[in-house]
Write a protein that holds these residues in place. Sequence first.
Motif, PDB file in Angstrom:
ATOM      1  N   ILE A   1       1.448   5.166   0.727  1.00 45.98           N
ATOM      2  CA  ILE A   1       0.938   6.109   1.725  1.00 45.98           C
ATOM      3  C   ILE A   1       1.629   7.403   1.645  1.00 45.98           C
ATOM      4  CG2 ILE A   1       0.058   6.750   4.171  1.00 45.98           C
ATOM      5  CD1 ILE A   1       0.187   3.735   4.547  1.00 45.98           C
TER       6      ILE A   1
ATOM      7  N   THR B   1       0.835  -1.319  -0.114  1.00 47.33           N
ATOM      8  CA  THR B   1      -0.002  -0.028  -0.094  1.00 47.33           C
ATOM      9  C   THR B   1       0.799   1.317  -0.069  1.00 47.33           C
ATOM     10  OG1 THR B   1      -1.700  -1.170   1.368  1.00 47.33           O
ATOM     11  CG2 THR B   1      -2.005   1.249   1.161  1.00 47.33           C
TER      12      THR B   1
ATOM     13  N   LEU C   1      -3.979   7.637   0.266  1.00 47.38           N
ATOM     14  CA  LEU C   1      -3.745   7.710   1.911  1.00 47.38           C
ATOM     15  C   LEU C   1      -3.142   8.804   2.210  1.00 47.38           C
ATOM     16  CD1 LEU C   1      -3.843   3.860   1.631  1.00 47.38           C
ATOM     17  CD2 LEU C   1      -5.787   5.317   1.909  1.00 47.38           C
TER      18      LEU C   1
ATOM     19  N   TYR D   1      -3.496   6.554   9.088  1.00 47.49           N
ATOM     20  CA  TYR D   1      -3.568   7.205   7.964  1.00 47.49           C
ATOM     21  C   TYR D   1      -5.178   7.725   7.741  1.00 47.49           C
ATOM     22  CZ  TYR D   1      -4.750   2.563   5.723  1.00 47.49           C
ATOM     23  OH  TYR D   1      -5.401   1.410   5.636  1.00 47.49           O
ATOM     24  N   THR D   2      -5.086   8.507   6.750  1.00 44.44           N
ATOM     25  CA  THR D   2      -6.774   9.248   6.398  1.00 44.44           C
ATOM     26  C   THR D   2      -6.787   8.887   4.935  1.00 44.44           C
ATOM     27  OG1 THR D   2      -6.027  11.291   6.325  1.00 44.44           O
ATOM     28  CG2 THR D   2      -6.967  10.410   8.420  1.00 44.44           C
ATOM     29  N   LYS D   3      -7.894   8.687   4.454  1.00 38.67           N
ATOM     30  CA  LYS D   3      -8.108   8.587   2.868  1.00 38.67           C
ATOM     31  C   LYS D   3      -8.732  10.180   2.622  1.00 38.67           C
ATOM     32  CE  LYS D   3      -9.700   5.356  -0.020  1.00 38.67           C
ATOM     33  NZ  LYS D   3     -10.643   4.077  -0.226  1.00 38.67           N
TER      34      LYS D   3
END
Length: 107
Positions: A68, A66, A99, A91-93
């Motif tokens: 980020i 992934t 991300l 993390y946030t989207k």
Amino acid sequence: MKKIAILMFSMLLLLSACGTAQNSSGAETNSDSQDATAEETVTKEGTFAGLADSHTIAVTIDDKETSIQVGSDLQDKMNSISEEQKVVVKYTKDSNGALMLKDLETK
């Protein structure tokens, strides 16, 4: 005859402008609700795979690599982590689906 054509054209323009205003206000309401859900912080444990570029890290989470995005405030922290080290990422989207790293801890 010309007066009727001009009147009809004017009404068409007037009604078109009203429809556009309603659509844009509805879209703003929809994006506001997306922003509220987009800011939910997710915490996952994984393995640090390395740097993808100067502002992106790769972390293997649930057997999937992934990417980020990393802000300037966390870049020193990510540079001190070696590959294959176990990490916990928060993390946030964002609204574009990217991300964004909020916190990074080594295990």
